[in-house]
Design an enzyme around this catalytic site. Structure first.
Site, PDB file in Angstrom:
ATOM      1  N   HIS A  12      -1.875  -0.278  -3.996  1.00 16.45           N
ATOM      2  CA  HIS A  12      -2.592  -0.879  -5.055  1.00 16.45           C
ATOM      3  C   HIS A  12      -1.723  -2.192  -5.432  1.00 16.45           C
ATOM      4  O   HIS A  12      -2.257  -3.117  -5.733  1.00 16.45           O
ATOM      5  CB  HIS A  12      -2.365   0.209  -6.407  1.00 16.45           C
ATOM      6  CG  HIS A  12      -3.192   1.507  -6.076  1.00 16.45           C
ATOM      7  ND1 HIS A  12      -4.308   1.726  -5.951  1.00 16.45           N
ATOM      8  CD2 HIS A  12      -2.561   2.705  -5.696  1.00 16.45           C
ATOM      9  CE1 HIS A  12      -4.696   2.846  -5.492  1.00 16.45           C
ATOM     10  NE2 HIS A  12      -3.695   3.647  -5.548  1.00 16.45           N
TER      11      HIS A  12
HETATM   12  O1  RIB Z   1      -3.554   3.645 -10.240  1.00 15.49           O
HETATM   13  C1  RIB Z   1      -2.781   3.044  -9.253  1.00 15.49           C
HETATM   14  C2  RIB Z   1      -1.602   2.376 -10.273  1.00 15.49           C
HETATM   15  O2  RIB Z   1      -1.125   3.258 -11.090  1.00 15.49           O
HETATM   16  C3  RIB Z   1      -0.502   1.916  -9.571  1.00 15.49           C
HETATM   17  O3  RIB Z   1      -0.019   0.749 -10.199  1.00 15.49           O
HETATM   18  C4  RIB Z   1       0.614   2.951  -9.440  1.00 15.49           C
HETATM   19  O4  RIB Z   1       1.950   2.455  -9.303  1.00 15.49           O
HETATM   20  C5  RIB Z   1       0.233   3.533 -10.832  1.00 15.49           C
HETATM   21  O5  RIB Z   1       1.287   2.592 -11.908  1.00 15.49           O
END
Ligand code: RIB
Ligand code: CA
Length: 313
Positions: free
Chosen positions: A242
């Site tokens: 992500h």
């Molecule tokens: O949903 C994924 C996000 O939420 C990423 O940034 C993970 O590190 C959490 O912060």
């Protein structure tokens, strides 16, 4: 070099994003601000400093931010990131005493850097948006001072495929009121959402390509809990990148196919709190305020991520 700031809730994929962004050699990182999210703020600060110490980058300022969301209680994600927030990796790397005591506050640091580097600074947000919302409340002009704001969060096309509620992603769900302030601030926002990040799984096959390089142990060990969680919840053995993909977009915007649309955030319903609602058909007749992501060149991104961490990119 692009002038950037990172706002993180380190976290496993935040750590990988820090590695990737700094090792790319293309980002002039003015500082890293920290926010309560995946784990409590104190652990976020410690993990961020430990990762930077592991990299030999104790020159990067690390500035503490919000201890909790604007209104709601904090929720953490230990089941994804492990008890220490980085999967138990680098247990022998400590950072206390390395950085001088920093009594600055992340929202003020964001304002200060945006004012100093007007029109040049890209703010990359990969945790809940609490710090940026507080900065906007103190100094709304930050929205126009920043060159661009790139946010990891939300989902716009893949209704029902959230990771906190069926229609909600963690960073937005963790502080939906903050997200509402940010999305309507007038800043030039790109939203790197689950629609594209869930196509970028780092698997053991990818990780093995790092064998013999500086970050092999960290990447393998830090992602263990995350990969097991993904296997159990999504049936996919891997760590969704992500936060690294969000940095990847700043490095190479052609990695993502984007369109500008009107996006707002649900902050009331218990069924869909934190949902990012994208009005693709313009039903509300509101001006577009967010660049949303509709496609990703996942293989090209993963190859660049691996080569960058191998030090060859
Ligand atoms: O949903 C994924 C996000 O939420 C990423 O940034 C993970 O590190 C959490 O912060
Ligand atoms: Ca994060």
């Amino acid at each position: 070099m692009k002038k950037v700031m990172l706002d993180v809730d380190t976290g496993v994929d935040d750590a990988l994003a820090i590695l990737y962004g700094l090792e790319s050699g293309e980002l002039d990182v003015q500082g890293i601000t920290t926010v309560c999210g995946n784990v409590p703020l104190e652990m976020v600060v410690s993990n961020t400093k430990r990762v930077l110490t592991h990299m030999g980058r104790t020159d990067i300022p690390v500035v503490p931010g919000a201890q909790r969301p604007l209104l709601r209680e904090a929720e953490h994600e230990y089941k994804v990131h492990g008890a220490d927030g980085i999967g138990g990796a680098i247990p022998d790397v400590q950072a206390e005493g390395v950085w001088p005591y920093d009594d600055r506050f992340a929202p003020d640091f964001i304002i200060e850097q945006a004012s100093r580097h007007r029109g040049e600074l890209t703010l990359i947000l990969v945790g809940p948006l609490t710090n940026f919302a507080l900065a906007l409340r103190r100094e709304p002009r930050v929205a126009e001072w920043l060159k661009e704001v790139v946010i990891m969060g939300g989902l716009v096309s893949e209704a029902g495929r959230g990771n906190k509620l069926p229609n909600a992603e963690f960073n937005i769900y963790a502080d939906a009121e903050a997200a509402l302030i940010v999305f309507h601030s007038g800043a030039d926002i790109t939203l790197v959402s689950l629609d594209v990040t869930l196509q970028t799984y780092l698997t053991m096959e990818h990780i093995e390509q790092l064998e013999g390089t500086a970050y092999y142990n960290f990447v393998r060990e830090s992602t263990g809990v995350f990969r097991e969680f993904s296997r159990d919840l999504f049936g996919t053995d891997g760590c969704a990148l992500h936060d690294p993909l969000t940095v990847g977009y700043v490095l190479d915007p052609t990695l993502l196919q984007t369109e500008r649309h009107y996006v707002t955030v649900e902050t009331v319903s218990p069924l869909s709190y934190g949902q990012t609602i994208c009005d693709f058909r313009g039903l509300w007749k509101e001006a577009p305020n967010v660049r949303v992501c509709l496609g990703v060149e996942a293989d090209r991104f993963l190859a660049h991520f691996i080569e960058t961490l191998r030090g060859k990119a």
